[in-house]
Design a protein around this motif. Structure first.
Motif, mmCIF file in Angstrom:
data_model
loop_
_atom_site.group_PDB
_atom_site.id
_atom_site.type_symbol
_atom_site.label_atom_id
_atom_site.label_comp_id
_atom_site.label_asym_id
_atom_site.label_seq_id
_atom_site.Cartn_x
_atom_site.Cartn_y
_atom_site.Cartn_z
ATOM 1 N N SER A 225 0.831 -1.215 0.000
ATOM 2 C CA SER A 225 0.000 0.000 0.000
ATOM 3 C C SER A 225 0.860 1.257 0.000
ATOM 4 C CB SER A 225 -0.918 -0.008 1.223
ATOM 5 O OG SER A 225 -0.148 0.127 2.396
ATOM 6 N N THR A 226 2.138 1.145 0.297
ATOM 7 C CA THR A 226 3.028 2.309 0.263
ATOM 8 C C THR A 226 4.201 1.995 -0.660
ATOM 9 O OG1 THR A 226 4.146 1.445 2.211
ATOM 10 C CG2 THR A 226 2.508 3.162 2.574
ATOM 11 N N PRO A 227 3.956 1.998 -1.978
ATOM 12 C CA PRO A 227 5.028 1.613 -2.909
ATOM 13 C C PRO A 227 6.236 2.537 -2.830
ATOM 14 C CG PRO A 227 3.132 2.520 -4.072
ATOM 15 C CD PRO A 227 2.718 2.350 -2.656
ATOM 16 N N ASN A 228 6.044 3.772 -2.338
ATOM 17 C CA ASN A 228 7.194 4.674 -2.249
ATOM 18 C C ASN A 228 8.178 4.244 -1.179
ATOM 19 O OD1 ASN A 228 5.425 5.924 -3.862
ATOM 20 N ND2 ASN A 228 5.339 7.850 -2.753
ATOM 21 N N LEU A 598 6.151 9.402 5.334
ATOM 22 C CA LEU A 598 6.616 8.140 4.737
ATOM 23 C C LEU A 598 8.091 7.914 5.050
ATOM 24 C CD1 LEU A 598 4.816 8.101 1.260
ATOM 25 C CD2 LEU A 598 4.187 6.919 3.357
ATOM 26 N N ASN A 621 12.755 8.376 0.732
ATOM 27 C CA ASN A 621 12.052 9.587 1.190
ATOM 28 C C ASN A 621 12.879 10.491 2.083
ATOM 29 O OD1 ASN A 621 9.387 8.904 -0.009
ATOM 30 N ND2 ASN A 621 9.598 7.185 1.396
ATOM 31 N N TYR B 52 11.566 19.525 -0.636
ATOM 32 C CA TYR B 52 12.875 20.169 -0.657
ATOM 33 C C TYR B 52 13.728 19.532 -1.742
ATOM 34 C CZ TYR B 52 14.246 15.945 1.767
ATOM 35 O OH TYR B 52 14.469 14.644 2.080
ATOM 36 N N ALA B 91 13.864 11.535 -5.461
ATOM 37 C CA ALA B 91 12.647 10.857 -5.926
ATOM 38 C C ALA B 91 11.654 10.843 -4.774
ATOM 39 C CB ALA B 91 12.990 9.439 -6.339
ATOM 40 N N ASP B 92 10.398 10.848 -5.052
ATOM 41 C CA ASP B 92 9.317 10.860 -4.057
ATOM 42 C C ASP B 92 9.157 12.202 -3.366
ATOM 43 O OD1 ASP B 92 8.898 8.170 -4.545
ATOM 44 O OD2 ASP B 92 10.416 7.622 -3.074
ATOM 45 N N GLY B 220 -0.779 7.401 -3.789
ATOM 46 C CA GLY B 220 0.600 6.931 -3.715
ATOM 47 C C GLY B 220 1.652 8.020 -3.731
ATOM 48 N N VAL B 221 1.247 9.288 -3.620
ATOM 49 C CA VAL B 221 2.209 10.383 -3.577
ATOM 50 C C VAL B 221 2.029 11.082 -2.237
ATOM 51 C CG1 VAL B 221 2.963 12.535 -4.639
ATOM 52 C CG2 VAL B 221 2.131 10.666 -6.064
ATOM 53 N N GLU B 222 3.111 11.268 -1.509
ATOM 54 C CA GLU B 222 2.977 11.798 -0.157
ATOM 55 C C GLU B 222 2.602 13.278 -0.158
ATOM 56 O OE1 GLU B 222 6.459 11.682 2.365
ATOM 57 O OE2 GLU B 222 5.175 11.436 4.104
#
Lengths: 622, 234
Positions: A225-228, A598, A621, B52, B91-92, B220-222
């Protein structure tokens, strides 16, 4: 002539003096050499005791303040208010990178293999214990950092000027879990069945195996559920396809322990709340405890009771009452009919409910509530705890005081009387029940344990049988066997005093989350559980929302700690005179919502480590 | 006399101490590096202190980075020393994908800083919020806006929810919001016209205005993407 004789004497003295080899190679009297240590079992055990003693815990009775980081506890201590005021968790919170400890364990293992003078049986037990400790440490690393370099021998630098051969890349996350699981598999037969709580046993190995496999299985499943939160090299993240194998392993390890019959649920007191509280305090023949960090009065004690004891009962004049369990946790304890509800302060029409006794609002709830939390109107160490916020008059105005047990004159009276409890709650008054509750779990009932000179010898339980049952229940549920799952979970619930068994149809994910939350609160589980279920960023999402009215939901937002104020009604002549009403509130020092990002799922690896070893990849992250 | 010499010696040492500071310290960084994160020239709004990028300068003993936060309106600024930097948006980070730099063919943007520099960084957002109008009074605030899907290929992600946030101060997102209205992605029927209304709660101490903006959470994107902050006067 005289001179010659003198010089001959001097020469003789010097020569004989130098001849004495023993003079220069004397045994030291103040330290033991390695060879001496490894000839004597007692000395080896004391080396091992040091390794046991260094096992890291994120939260424990020695580190009470970390309990206040989430939504379980309000820290009634000015120095810890910031825990309720910072919004974001730092990326390096709960990080660990302790390779000096791992090196010490590896050195111990090498020495133990070489020590031929030890009895073979005790030597193999020492080796198995050190491998248990090493697996515990790697488990601690993997749950905080993800995959870390797996170093299984003491690394030595050859002074060549080129240290690159000492740089190891991170292992995959599942490789560390596999290591922990396989180590336990191979050492469990080398360890004794039971007979000790503070050294590794077969039970401890199986409990660690089932917990590690369960963590790996849920990361594989819920990590989707958290692919990142993953890395391309699998240093973080476990493929979904491995989930069912891990759950199978977790169930098998738990069932092996359950079937061994070595452990049982603690069941000594008829009063279910007393029974639950005593589970953590009783050290004689406690059948539930598998592995614990033990303490002993006049040897090693801790100050948990000094900090946690209710203010009005404290034994030191400069502490006490710092641990206030949150209303969020209190309302999570379900009703005896297995349903969930917030505490009824008002009826469905919105009218205030009046209670005869302060405890009545909590009646009909899971007995574990009163075993975990000291509620208003209940007793501790045989004395009543005095928690009430003031008098509420007919017109809704409040008469209270800013001092514990403070006095004021009520309307129509001439003499001042007590208008607030000796335990609070009073806004901003630290070291008292500022949010209306005190902690009971792990708080020592032994007189003197609240004194600095004595301290508490209550142990810190790292593995207990109820957790293994819940591991089995969760693994069985995830493998699609709700009948088995409910059977294991009901054992824990029956012991808790819940009269109605759950049915297999009622078994769902929310039930598992809930049961671990209430059974294992303040036992260093909440963070790791919410992390592996990938619930942490949903429950602590940074939004300042009111207290949830669906406490049974696994993903109900709970970002701020709430409290409950009991008021006495003062309206002579009315039927409600001297009855109690309750109000939810947010303690004054709480002004920010927790936000778990995350990037908090796996702690930050510091730039120093990355500089020293370019093979280490960053966690996602950050 | 002897004492005088001692004092004189002391004073001159002090004088050396004070004046030497000018020599053994670095000047503070003076080059201003500023700009915006943009898509086709439109700035990307984000939440404060959440998004950032990192600046690396190679050649030092340790390998740390300078982290530069993106402001709510998509702008950034940093005072730096002259040098050769590498700019990386991890990334992310942010509600967008990085556009590979033509010079390095990767996410690394080389930055040769000799003078102050104003530079906009083009990124590829998943969605853009368009045609935002926010109106309101002391009881409720209404936002109407459209959503344009920018990434439509295999990297496309669905909308999780669109939210209208009200805040007492000019920091507007979920953390500071005093009232919010939301519609989940599956309930949006017409991407070009979405209306959200939320009530204005009692504000203490009383103030005659609120700040508002619309945010979009992407599956799926924070980090969320936001519209510009509007002040609504009652």
């Amino acid at each position: 002539m005289k001179k010659i004789i003198l010089s001959i004497c001097t020469c003789l003295a010097l020569l004989t003096g130098c001849n004495d080899e023993e003079f220069l190679t004397r045994q030291p009297t103040d330290l033991l050499t390695e060879d001496q240590v490894w000839e004597n079992e007692d000395l080896v055990l004391s080396v091992l005791a040091d390794l046991y003693n260094r096992l890291p815990d994120y939260q424990s009775v020695e580190i009470w303040w970390e309990f206040a980081n989430f939504d379980e506890l309000f820290a009634s201590n000015a120095g810890d208010y910031y825990r309720h005021q910072n919004q974001d968790y730092d990326y390096d919170d709960w990080g660990i990178w302790d390779y000096s400890y791992i090196r010490d364990i590896n050195l111990f293992l090498v020495k133990a293999q070489e020590a031929g003078n030890l009895d073979a049986e005790s030597r193999s037990r020492f080796i198995a214990e050190a491998r248990f400790i090493r697996a515990m440490v790697y488990f601690e690393h993997v749950k905080r950092m993800g995959g870390v370099p797996l170093i299984l021998e003491p690394l030595e630098y050859d002074n060549s000027g080129d240290p690159t051969y000492l740089q190891h890349p991170r292992a995959k996350e599942y490789e560390i879990y596999d290591f922990v699981i396989s180590e336990m598999e191979s050492i469990k037969s080398e360890l004794p069945e039971g007979g000790t709580y503070s050294r590794a046993t077969k039970g401890a190995a199986l409990a660690l195996q089932s917990r590690a496999a369960l963590y790996a299985g849920s990361i594989a499943k819920y990590g989707q559920s958290t692919p990142n939160v993953s890395l391309p090299g699998d240093e973080v993240g476990i493929p979904l396809s491995m989930a069912s194998d891990y759950y199978t392993l977790a169930l098998a390890a738990a069932e092996e322990l359950i079937k061994s019959g070595t452990y049982q649920l603690y069941n000594n007191d008829a009063n279910r709340s007393e029974n639950f509280a005593n589970l953590f305090l009783t050290k004689n023949n406690n059948p539930e405890v598998i592995f614990a960090k033990d303490f002993l009065v006049q040897a090693t004690t801790h100050g948990f009771t000094i900090d946690a004891i209710p203010r009005s009962l404290r034994e030191e004049n400069t502490a006490g009452g710092k641990l206030n369990p949150s209303l969020n946790l209190v309302q999570s304890f379900e009703l005896m009919d297995n349903s969930f509800a917030p505490l009824p302060t008002t009826d469905p029409s919105g009218a205030v409910i009046y209670y005869e006794n302060p405890q009545d609002i909590f009646s009909g709830r899971d007995p574990r509530l009163a075993g975990t939390v000291i509620l208003p109107g209940s007793t501790f160490r045989g004395a009543e705890v005095d928690i009430w916020a003031g008098y509420k008059l007919q017109d809704g105005s409040i008469v209270t005081s800013d001092q514990l047990g403070g006095r004021a004159t009520l309307p129509g009276q001439t003499d001042p009387e007590q208008v607030v409890g000796y335990d609070g709650p009073i806004a901003n008054l630290e070291w008292s029940a500022q949010n209306g509750f005190y902690l009971r779990k792990y708080v020592d009932t032994q007189v003197g344990s609240g004194q600095r000179g004595t301290g508490s010898s209550v142990w810190w339980i790292r593995f207990r049988y109820a957790e293994v049952l819940l591991n089995a229940a969760e693994a069985a549920y995830e493998l699609g066997d709700p009948v088995k799952a409910v059977n294991y979970m009901n054992q824990v619930r029956r012991r808790a005093g819940m009269p109605i068994d759950l049915t297999p149809a009622e078994m769902d994910f929310d039930r598992i989350v809930h049961e671990r939350k209430v059974e294992l609160s303040f036992e260093n589980h909440i963070l790791w559980d919410l992390k592996r279920w990938r619930l942490a960023h949903q429950v602590w999402n940074g939004e300042a929302v009111p207290l949830t009215d669906t406490p049974g939901d696994a993903d109900a937002i709970s970002t701020r700690v709430f409290g409950l104020k009991p008021y006495k009604i003062y309206s002579p002549g009315s039927p409600n005179h001297l009855k109690y009403v309750f109000e939810e509130f947010i303690p004054t020092p709480v002004f920010n919502a927790h936000r778990f990002r995350l990037g908090n799922y796996y702690s930050k690896i510091s730039d120093n480590i990355l500089t020293d070893n370019p093979k280490i990849v960053r966690n996602p992250n950050h | 006399m002897k004492n005088n010499i001692k004092y004189l010696l002391g004073i001159s040492l002090l004088a050396i101490g004070i004046s030497s500071c000018a020599y053994d310290n670095y000047d503070e960084p003076k080059l201003l590096f500023e700009g915006n994160l943009v898509y086709n020239g439109y700035p990307i709004g984000v939440s404060y202190n959440d998004v950032y990028f990192q600046l690396y300068e190679e050649g030092w003993q340790t390998f740390g980075n300078i982290s530069v936060a993106i402001d709510q309106a998509g702008s950034f600024s940093s005072l730096l020393f002259s040098g050769d930097y590498k700019l990386i948006i991890p990334a992310d980070q942010g509600p967008f994908m990085n556009i590979p730099n033509p010079e390095t063919s990767s996410d690394t943007i080389p930055l040769n800083l000799r003078t102050g520099l104003t530079m906009d960084i083009e990124v590829l957002p998943y969605y853009m919020i368009r045609n935002v109008t926010i109106t309101g009074n002391s009881t409720s605030v209404l936002a109407s806006f459209g959503i344009e899907q920018v990434i439509t290929n295999s990297d496309a992600r669905p909308i999780n929810e669109a939210v209208l946030y009200l805040s007492k101060t000019a920091f507007v997102d979920g953390r500071t919001s005093i009232s919010a209205a939301r519609v989940s992605g599956s309930d949006i029927t017409d991407l070009s016209s979405i209306n959200l209304t939320t009530s204005v709660p009692t504000i203490s101490p009383t103030q005659g205005y609120v700040y508002a903006r619309v945010g979009l959470k992407i599956e799926g994107v924070e980090d969320m993407i936001f519209s510009a902050i509007e002040r609504v006067d009652f």
